[in-house]
Design an enzyme around this catalytic site. Structure first.
Site, PDB file in Angstrom:
ATOM      1  N   ILE A  97       0.883  -1.166   0.000  1.00  0.00           N
ATOM      2  CA  ILE A  97       0.000   0.000   0.000  1.00  0.00           C
ATOM      3  C   ILE A  97       0.918   1.212   0.000  1.00  0.00           C
ATOM      4  CG2 ILE A  97      -0.182  -0.098   2.537  1.00  0.00           C
ATOM      5  CD1 ILE A  97      -2.938   1.160   2.325  1.00  0.00           C
ATOM      6  N   SER A  98       0.667   2.155  -0.890  1.00  0.00           N
ATOM      7  CA  SER A  98       1.584   3.270  -1.092  1.00  0.00           C
ATOM      8  C   SER A  98       1.640   4.196   0.126  1.00  0.00           C
ATOM      9  CB  SER A  98       1.176   4.095  -2.313  1.00  0.00           C
ATOM     10  OG  SER A  98       1.330   3.353  -3.497  1.00  0.00           O
ATOM     11  N   GLN A  99       2.751   4.894   0.232  1.00  0.00           N
ATOM     12  CA  GLN A  99       2.928   5.943   1.238  1.00  0.00           C
ATOM     13  C   GLN A  99       1.774   6.946   1.133  1.00  0.00           C
ATOM     14  OE1 GLN A  99       6.311   8.260   0.217  1.00  0.00           O
ATOM     15  NE2 GLN A  99       6.296   9.522   2.058  1.00  0.00           N
TER      16      GLN A  99
END
Length: 230
Positions: free
Chosen positions: A80-82
């Site tokens: 899951i992206s920053q």
């Protein structure tokens, strides 16, 4: 006995509310210190980041880290992206409430949920069967009724639902897939990480005009690879 049950129920409810309030506070702090402080000022984007419960989109043992300033693993070699990257890519698309958006790389479903808070409809494709099924169920359980999840190869886009006002690719590609450009409306925007695998890529913002496609590098990033069906 009844009194004991009532006391136990009240205790459990108070702890549940405390936990939810804690997540809400963490989410507000995330938006203030990680998002707004770095120049994200689009109100719809800020609203979405404030109102999507990121801790429900990460594995149970990582919930305590859900609002930290970094990506997190979600299984099957994906992440899951920053939070800042999610916000930056969302703002860059200049979304409107009546837009139809295609996302390539559903992952846990978090980015799709953020988009769903802003636009009319989100179509999202995930190549990993397990992740696609989990994201579909999660988004359904959280009442994101304007998100449709499909398992498939994102390179080919979603022709049956095209054209799209905006396309977001959340996996690193070695080149920009032509089918995605073809499925973008004239005047539409696409954002995609492009570059060699295992190296720093460029986040490319694309605007499709009537007679040309304009590409602009906006940020150096690292993303998991854009995978294809064999």
């Amino acid at each position: 006995m009844i009194r004991a049950v009532v006391i136990l129920f009240s205790f459990l409810m108070s702890h549940a509310l405390l936990g939810q309030n804690n997540y809400t506070a963490q989410r507000k702090q995330m938006v203030e210190t990680q998002i707004k402080a770095r120049g994200i000022d689009n109100l719809a984007t800020l609203y979405a980041l404030l109102n999507v419960p990121r801790h429900l989109f990460v594995p149970e043992d990582l919930k305590a880290f859900a609002y930290n300033d970094n990506p997190l693993p979600i299984g099957n070699g994906q992440t899951i992206s920053q939070p800042y990257i999610v916000a930056y890519m969302t703002q860059a698309l200049r979304l409107r409430k009546d837009d139809r958006v295609l996302e390539i790389g559903t992952g846990s479903g978090y980015q799709a949920a953020v988009l769903a808070k802003i636009v009319d409809s989100v179509y999202t494709i995930e190549i990993v069967e397990e992740l696609a099924q989990i994201a579909k169920q999660r988004l359904r359980n959280l009442n994101y009724s304007n998100v449709v999840v499909r398992r498939g190869d994102g390179y080919n886009g979603w022709p049956d639902k095209a054209p799209f006002d905006a396309i977001m690719v959340t996996a690193g590609a070695e080149y920009i897939p032509q089918p995605l450009i073809d499925q973008l409306k004239v005047g539409g925007r696409m954002i995609i990480p492009v570059g060699p695998h295992n190296q720093v890529r460029q986040l490319v913002l694309i605007t499709k005009k009537k007679n040309k496609v304009v590409k602009r590098n906006v940020m150096a990033v690292r993303f998991v690879p854009f995978t294809r069906e064999e």
